[in-house]
Scaffold this active site. Sequence first.
Site, PDB file in Angstrom:
ATOM      1  N   LYS A  53       0.838  -1.205   0.000  1.00 24.52           N
ATOM      2  CA  LYS A  53       0.000   0.000   0.000  1.00 24.52           C
ATOM      3  C   LYS A  53       0.873   1.256   0.000  1.00 24.52           C
ATOM      4  O   LYS A  53       0.593   2.225  -0.709  1.00 24.52           O
ATOM      5  CB  LYS A  53      -0.939  -0.004   1.213  1.00 24.52           C
ATOM      6  CG  LYS A  53      -2.111  -0.957   1.028  1.00 24.52           C
ATOM      7  CD  LYS A  53      -2.887  -1.214   2.301  1.00 24.52           C
ATOM      8  CE  LYS A  53      -3.888  -2.348   2.062  1.00 24.52           C
ATOM      9  NZ  LYS A  53      -4.518  -2.857   3.265  1.00 24.52           N
ATOM     10  N   GLN A  97      -4.852  -1.430   9.481  1.00 22.04           N
ATOM     11  CA  GLN A  97      -4.693  -2.772   8.915  1.00 22.04           C
ATOM     12  C   GLN A  97      -5.240  -3.819   9.887  1.00 22.04           C
ATOM     13  O   GLN A  97      -4.856  -3.850  11.060  1.00 22.04           O
ATOM     14  CB  GLN A  97      -3.200  -3.025   8.615  1.00 22.04           C
ATOM     15  CG  GLN A  97      -2.915  -4.327   7.920  1.00 22.04           C
ATOM     16  CD  GLN A  97      -3.505  -4.401   6.512  1.00 22.04           C
ATOM     17  OE1 GLN A  97      -3.381  -3.474   5.715  1.00 22.04           O
ATOM     18  NE2 GLN A  97      -4.169  -5.497   6.208  1.00 22.04           N
ATOM     19  N   ASP A 120     -11.363   2.930   3.613  1.00 28.77           N
ATOM     20  CA  ASP A 120     -11.589   1.477   3.545  1.00 28.77           C
ATOM     21  C   ASP A 120     -13.095   1.173   3.552  1.00 28.77           C
ATOM     22  O   ASP A 120     -13.498   0.050   3.252  1.00 28.77           O
ATOM     23  CB  ASP A 120     -10.950   0.809   4.774  1.00 28.77           C
ATOM     24  CG  ASP A 120      -9.928  -0.238   4.374  1.00 28.77           C
ATOM     25  OD1 ASP A 120      -9.818  -0.523   3.170  1.00 28.77           O
ATOM     26  OD2 ASP A 120      -9.248  -0.770   5.274  1.00 28.77           O
TER      27      ASP A 120
END
Length: 290
Positions: A53, A97, A120
């Site tokens: 990422k 994460q 997200d």
Amino acid sequence: MADIIDGKAFAADLRGKVAEGVAEFSAKAGRKPGLAVVLVGEDPASQVYVRNKHKATVGAGMESFEHRLPADTSQEDLLALVAQLNADPAVDGILVQLPLPEGLDENAVIQAIDPDKDVDGFTTASAGRLMTGLPGFVACTPLGCLMLLKDRLGDLSGKTAVIIGRSNIVGKPMAQLLLRESCTVTIAHSRTKDLPEVVRGADIVVAAVGRPEMVKGDWLKTGATVIDVGINRVPAAEEGKTKLVGDVDFASASETVGAITPVPGGVGPMTIACLLYNTLEAANRREGFA
Ligand code: NDP
């Protein structure tokens, strides 16, 4: 033989478009869009995801803020970091994460993210905005699936869609997105009776199950469009080696359907590309450009 939906090529193109958008944004705003990624602990798979990422974010011309915290970080300290990132004007998107180490309350941490920075799309606020048709952020994997479907089929209105899987991160948002496109949507799951028959009626099938090659060719309608979200590692023919397969039996499915995403090289590459897309969108909205 089915057409192959090349997610890798589509994702590369999308990343290029995002990079152009980033250059425009930076010229107008006098700063780069910023994505903050929080990694707690040493999970090896998560470390690889975070590294990828970071590379993709910088590659698109954005600012990448990495926060690596030890596995014994307290809930309080993690929430304080999220609050700090929410308040930081240089941060447009925040990604925590998952999974978090044991002892941390994942849900509480995700819900603490400002919905306007929730690139997200995992907060209940984002899920609610999607459901009620308000502008918000959509989880990256289903968003990528939708982009591939629209690229292949154009207008999706009136099509029948079956989504196999009802997780909060893939199945449910996928269903909402297809409903928003005026598809007639069925969500199938582990308790669905006669799944092959349910799937057989669909113009569009999205498989997000996590069971290697479960969906067979004779379950699928001739000419259907199939999006295979599954990523399953299985033993390869060569001893001691493994390979990745999807939730759809690619060999038999590609005899029947009109188009299908391969695994790897289908949905997988779309996820990070959509994260960059959402981050640019967040930056544009925050500056009032969108
Ligand atoms: P979950 O395990 O959270 O959900 C799986 C879903 O499949 C559940 O709703 C479950 O039903 C359903 N299911 C399980 N067994 C069956 C069955 N025999 N028949 C019908 N339905 C069944 O998985 P995720 O949604 O997180 O992920 C799904 C797959 O997608 C995985 O392979 C994952 O690795 C992959 N993935 C890929 C991504 C990418 O970037 N390409 C990103 C995210 C996920 P029930 O609810 O009844 O238990």
